[in-house]
Scaffold this active site. Structure first.
Site, PDB file in Angstrom:
ATOM      1  N   ARG A 146      -2.286  -0.771   5.453  1.00  0.00           N
ATOM      2  CA  ARG A 146      -3.485  -1.311   4.811  1.00  0.00           C
ATOM      3  C   ARG A 146      -3.194  -2.685   4.206  1.00  0.00           C
ATOM      4  O   ARG A 146      -4.041  -3.568   4.184  1.00  0.00           O
ATOM      5  CB  ARG A 146      -3.992  -0.353   3.721  1.00  0.00           C
ATOM      6  CG  ARG A 146      -4.654   0.895   4.252  1.00  0.00           C
ATOM      7  CD  ARG A 146      -5.002   1.863   3.132  1.00  0.00           C
ATOM      8  NE  ARG A 146      -3.814   2.535   2.586  1.00  0.00           N
ATOM      9  CZ  ARG A 146      -3.839   3.360   1.544  1.00  0.00           C
ATOM     10  NH1 ARG A 146      -4.968   3.598   0.925  1.00  0.00           N
ATOM     11  NH2 ARG A 146      -2.733   3.939   1.127  1.00  0.00           N
TER      12      ARG A 146
ATOM     13  N   CYS B 207       0.861  -1.186   0.000  1.00  0.00           N
ATOM     14  CA  CYS B 207       0.000   0.000   0.000  1.00  0.00           C
ATOM     15  C   CYS B 207       0.892   1.228   0.000  1.00  0.00           C
ATOM     16  O   CYS B 207       1.628   1.443  -0.947  1.00  0.00           O
ATOM     17  CB  CYS B 207      -0.985  -0.027   1.169  1.00  0.00           C
ATOM     18  SG  CYS B 207      -0.228  -0.143   2.789  1.00  0.00           S
TER      19      CYS B 207
END
Lengths: 302, 157
Positions: free
Chosen positions: A254, A249
């Site tokens: 994430r 990410c």
């Protein structure tokens, strides 16, 4: 050795490849205070824990505690042992992590715990918001835990963590970009609402499939069912059981969420999180980048 | 380091500097808890507040310069006019609220001139660089920049 708390018999979890890695808020409420169980809160917001947390839960902060303060890296074995000892966590303890933002940072913390091979780390499905929504008790009372003597265990990055050179060698094998579509195409270099990420170039790593992390989560922050996840990652992206997969990410938080989904909920054996992610790739000199919606091709190697 | 900061801000900076690491966060939490709520005229009209997208959590702010007139309705209030600040941020965003609380405590009631003279690197003077991620500190800079822009428009036209 004390017996570990039993897995959550929750039906949804039993469908997952490793359902024992998840517990529900109800399970936590029932097991709070059990010997051998430590609840850990890990949030994006460094102050959120202080405003109220699950009774007895200890805080582990990604920025001030899991990251090395100087080098862009995580704690070493000695640092992790000192942190765990200070928090009152034993190597034998079952650790259940929960946090804000649909458990991004909780998944990130879990991933770091696993780099040190902590034997039993689980996530609380839905995180902090689900606990509050379920009417779970919150307190600002500081937890009282005796310090422990956590052993110094070397961090093992191989297997779960990918570095930029690994990703360059990996090109041609499955890559999952979990950022927003705007970050993937290069229309922006940061998440919506998270400006100033400091990447000089926008776009994605060639051949990476775009699967924003949130597709793996329900609106309430819990994970989607096994069938729903299979439909995305297996049917749509086409990931194969034997694939070697890397997720990324912007700083790896994430993609820890997606890493957890692929590794434990769907049971892919070889999944790594590239924590350097876009804040490294988008600033590195002469690495290939693709802009736009197309995945792009593996660049020819000299 | 001898910039002439308003006394109210300098006190806050000194307070943070004097504290050990965990206590700095505790002080930030106090600022978060003490951030005043919105008066009715704004609570009922959230559209009058400006969003601060530099922050990772939703926060809105509005300034009043001089005797309380709304933006765009009066002649410039002048640089000696008193400035009042209003913030709105949810309790789930304590760090952002804490920064808003610092700006409120440090700037509310100062003159437009004093506020416009506050250096843009204020967030870096709070000794919070080890406790709070850089992105968060940039969020505070974003709030200050928007306050200063609003004050400039309202005070100087």
């Amino acid at each position: 050795m004390t017996q570990r708390p039993a897995a959550d018999p929750n039906e949804k979890f039993s469908d997952y490849a490793h359902g024992e890695k998840l517990v529900s808020t109800a399970w936590v409420a029932e097991h709070l205070g059990d010997d051998g169980l430590v609840i850990v809160e890990s949030d994006e917001d460094v102050l959120l824990y202080e405003t109220g947390h699950i009774p007895g839960a200890v805080k582990v902060d990604w920025h001030t505690e899991l990251n090395d303060p100087v080098t862009r890296d995580y704690l070493d074995g000695e640092g992790f042992a000192a942190l765990m000892s200070k928090k009152g966590i034993s190597r034998e303890d079952t650790v259940v992590i929960y946090g804000d933002k649909s458990n991004w940072w909780a998944a990130y913390a879990l991933w770091v715990f696993e780099l040190f091979g902590h034997p039993d780390v689980r996530l609380m499905d839905g995180g902090r918001a689900a606990w509050i929504a379920s009417g779970g008790e919150m307190t600002t009372d500081a937890p009282k835990r005796e310090t422990t003597e956590y052993p110094v265990v070397d961090r093992v990055d191989a297997g779960s963590r990918a570095f930029m050179t690994d990703v360059l060698d990996h090109l041609g094998k499955p890559l999952i970009d979990v950022r927003s579509p705007e970050e993937y195409t290069g229309a922006r270099t940061h998440m919506p609402d998270y400006p100033e990420e400091g990447a000089l170039r926008g776009g994605h790593i060639p051949t990476a499939a775009s699967v924003p992390w949130a597709r793996a989560a329900n609106d309430d922050g819990t994970f989607r069912s096994r069938d729903e996840l299979e439909a995305i990652y297996t049917d749509e992206v086409g990931l194969d059981r034997n694939d070697d997969i890397i997720a990324y990410c912007r700083i790896g938080e994430r993609s820890s969420h997606t890493w957890f989904v692929l590794r434990y909920l769907l049971g892919y054996e070889s999944v790594r999180n590239y924590d350097g992610s876009w804040t490294e790739w988008g600033n590195a000199v002469r690495v290939p980048i693709v802009k736009g919606e197309d995945r792009g091709e593996v660049p020819g190697r000299a | 380091m001898s910039e002439n900061l308003p006394e109210s801000l300098q006190e806050i900076i000194d307070d943070f500097a004097a504290l050990a690491e965990p206590d700095k966060l505790q002080l930030l939490l106090e600022f978060s808890n003490e951030l005043p709520g919105l008066p009715e005229r704004y609570a009922d009209h959230p559209e009058l507040l400006e969003p601060v997208p530099e922050c990772q959590s939703p926060i809105f702010l509005v300034t009043e310069v001089g005797d309380g007139e709304q933006a765009g309705t009066e002649a410039p209030a002048g640089e000696d006019a008193e400035v009042r600040l209003f913030f709105s941020a949810p309790p789930e965003a304590p760090t952002t609220r804490g920064f808003a609380g610092i700006l409120h405590e440090g700037l509310n009631g100062l003159t437009a001139k004093e506020i416009l003279e506050v250096p843009s690197d204020l967030a870096l003077k709070l000794s919070l660089n080890d406790s709070v991620s850089p992105l968060r500190l940039r969020g505070m800079s974003g709030m200050l920049a928007r306050i200063q822009r609003q004050v400039k428009e309202k005070a100087l036209g």
